[in-house]
Design an enzyme around this catalytic site. Structure first.
Site, mmCIF file in Angstrom:
data_model
loop_
_atom_site.group_PDB
_atom_site.id
_atom_site.type_symbol
_atom_site.label_atom_id
_atom_site.label_comp_id
_atom_site.label_asym_id
_atom_site.label_seq_id
_atom_site.Cartn_x
_atom_site.Cartn_y
_atom_site.Cartn_z
ATOM 1 N N GLY A 112 34.275 44.049 43.564
ATOM 2 C CA GLY A 112 33.588 44.647 42.535
ATOM 3 C C GLY A 112 32.024 44.596 42.877
ATOM 4 O O GLY A 112 31.540 43.939 43.904
ATOM 5 N N THR A 113 31.368 45.872 42.342
ATOM 6 C CA THR A 113 30.162 45.961 42.907
ATOM 7 C C THR A 113 29.043 46.000 41.585
ATOM 8 O O THR A 113 28.657 44.603 41.426
ATOM 9 C CB THR A 113 29.941 47.404 43.529
ATOM 10 O OG1 THR A 113 30.641 48.432 42.558
ATOM 11 C CG2 THR A 113 30.761 47.508 44.791
#
Length: 280
Positions: free
Chosen positions: A52-53
Site C-alpha cells: 500500500g502506498t
C-alpha cells in the site's frame, strides 16, 4: 485430575481467565504462530508482496480527517486498484496502512481486537495516548519481518476525548512514534503529499475544507509518485476519506467523495498544478 475439554465444546480455563488486558500478549502466549511479527522467513528469502502506498491526515476545528489512495503495487506492477487503507480502530480513532498490504491488514485487525479486548476486560475505553502506545508495541514486534522487506508503517489518528481535539501519530518501522502538528503523510508518495499539505494547510479549517485538503494532497502525490493512485474517474475509484469527531468515526460516502473529486478535477483542467499558495 485435570478435566478433559476435548470434544466437549468447552475452552480451557486459561482461555476464560486472561491475565492481561492486552489481547496481543494473550495471543502471543497461547497462539504465538498467529502473531505476524513472530512468524519469521527462512534466512535469505526475499518476498515480493503488494504494498500500500500513500496516507494523509489533517486536523480541523472539531476533529481530524484521515485519507488514503487506493493503489497497491508490486514492483513496477499495479497489484490492486481499489485497496482499502483506512480503517476504524474503534469509535474514536482510525488507522491507515502503508507498507506490505497483507501484514498491514492483519495488524489492523489485531489492533482492533486489542482495543475491543481492553475495553471488555477493563470496562473502560483506552485513552488515545494509550491506543497510540499499543500500536507502537505491535509495529516494534514486526521489526524482524521489516528487516526482510515486509515493513508496515501505519498512520494513526483520533479524537482525544480528554483534550477535546483531533490528534495524529506517525510511526517508523521500528515503532518509533511522533505526534504530528496540523497534518501528516506517510507512504511512498508522502514527500509530495506533505509538500502539498504544507502549502495549503491553515488553522481553523472546517471538516469540509479538511476533506478537500487531503484529497488535493493525494492528487498531488499521484501526480509525481507512480505508486500512488489518483482519482480514477472511469472506474469511479476514489480515495477513502474518514472523519473523527466527538461524535465518533464516520467514513464519507461515495457520493460525498465523488463531489469533492469532481470539483478538484474540474478545477485542474484549467490549473493542472492545483491551487497556489500566496508567496507571502
Amino acid at each position: 485430575m485435570e478435566a478433559n475439554t476435548r470434544g466437549t465444546g468447552r475452552l480451557p480455563a486459561a482461555f476464560l481467565t486472561p491475565g492481561s488486558s492486552s489481547f496481543l500478549d494473550f495471543l502471543a502466549e497461547h497462539k504465538p504462530e498467529m502473531v505476524p511479527g513472530l512468524r519469521g522467513l527462512p534466512e535469505g528469502v526475499v518476498v515480493e508482496a503488494p504494498h500500500g502506498t500513500t496516507l494523509v491526515a489533517a486536523i480541523f476545528d472539531g476533529g481530524v480527517v484521515i485519507a488514503g489512495d487506493r493503489r497497491a503495487t508490486m514492483g513496477n506492477v499495479i497489484a490492486q486498484r481499489d485497496m482499502e487503507k483506512v480503517f476504524p480502530a474503534d469509535e474514536y480513532s482510525a488507522v491507515g496502512i502503508a507498507g506490505t498490504a497483507g501484514l498491514a491488514v492483519e495488524m489492523v485487525r489485531l489492533f482492533q481486537l486489542e482495543l475491543e479486548h481492553y475495553e471488555k476486560i477493563e470496562g473502560a475505553t483506552l485513552s488515545l495516548e494509550g491506543k497510540a502506545n499499543r500500536l507502537t508495541t505491535m509495529i516494534r514486534g514486526n521489526l524482524g519481518m521489516a528487516m526482510q522487506g515486509l515493513a508496515v508503517v501505519p498512520l494513526f489518528a483520533g479524537y482525544d476525548l480528554d483534550l477535546g481535539r483531533g490528534r495524529i501519530f506517525n510511526y517508523d518501522v521500528t515503532g518509533g512514534r511522533s505526534e504530528e502538528r496540523g497534518f501528516a503523510a506517510t507512504g511512498s508518495g508522502s514527500v509530495f503529499a506533505r509538500g502539498s499539505l504544507k502549502k495549503l494547510y491553515r488553522d481553523g479549517l472546517t471538516a469540509d475544507q479538511a476533506a478537500t485538503l487531503v484529497v488535493q494532497a493525494l492528487y498531488d502525490a499521484a501526480d509525481d509518485d507512480s505508486a500512488t493512485g489518483g482519482p480514477d474517474l472511469a472506474r469511479k475509484i476514489f480515495p477513502i476519506v474518514s472523519l473523527i469527531t466527538e461524535d465518533g468515526f464516520r467514513r464519507l460516502t461515495d457520493a460525498e467523495v465523488t463531489e469533492i473529486v469532481v470539483a478538484i478535477t474540474d478545477e485542474r483542467l484549467d490549473r493542472p498544478n492545483g491551487p497556489q499558495a500566496p508567496l507571502i
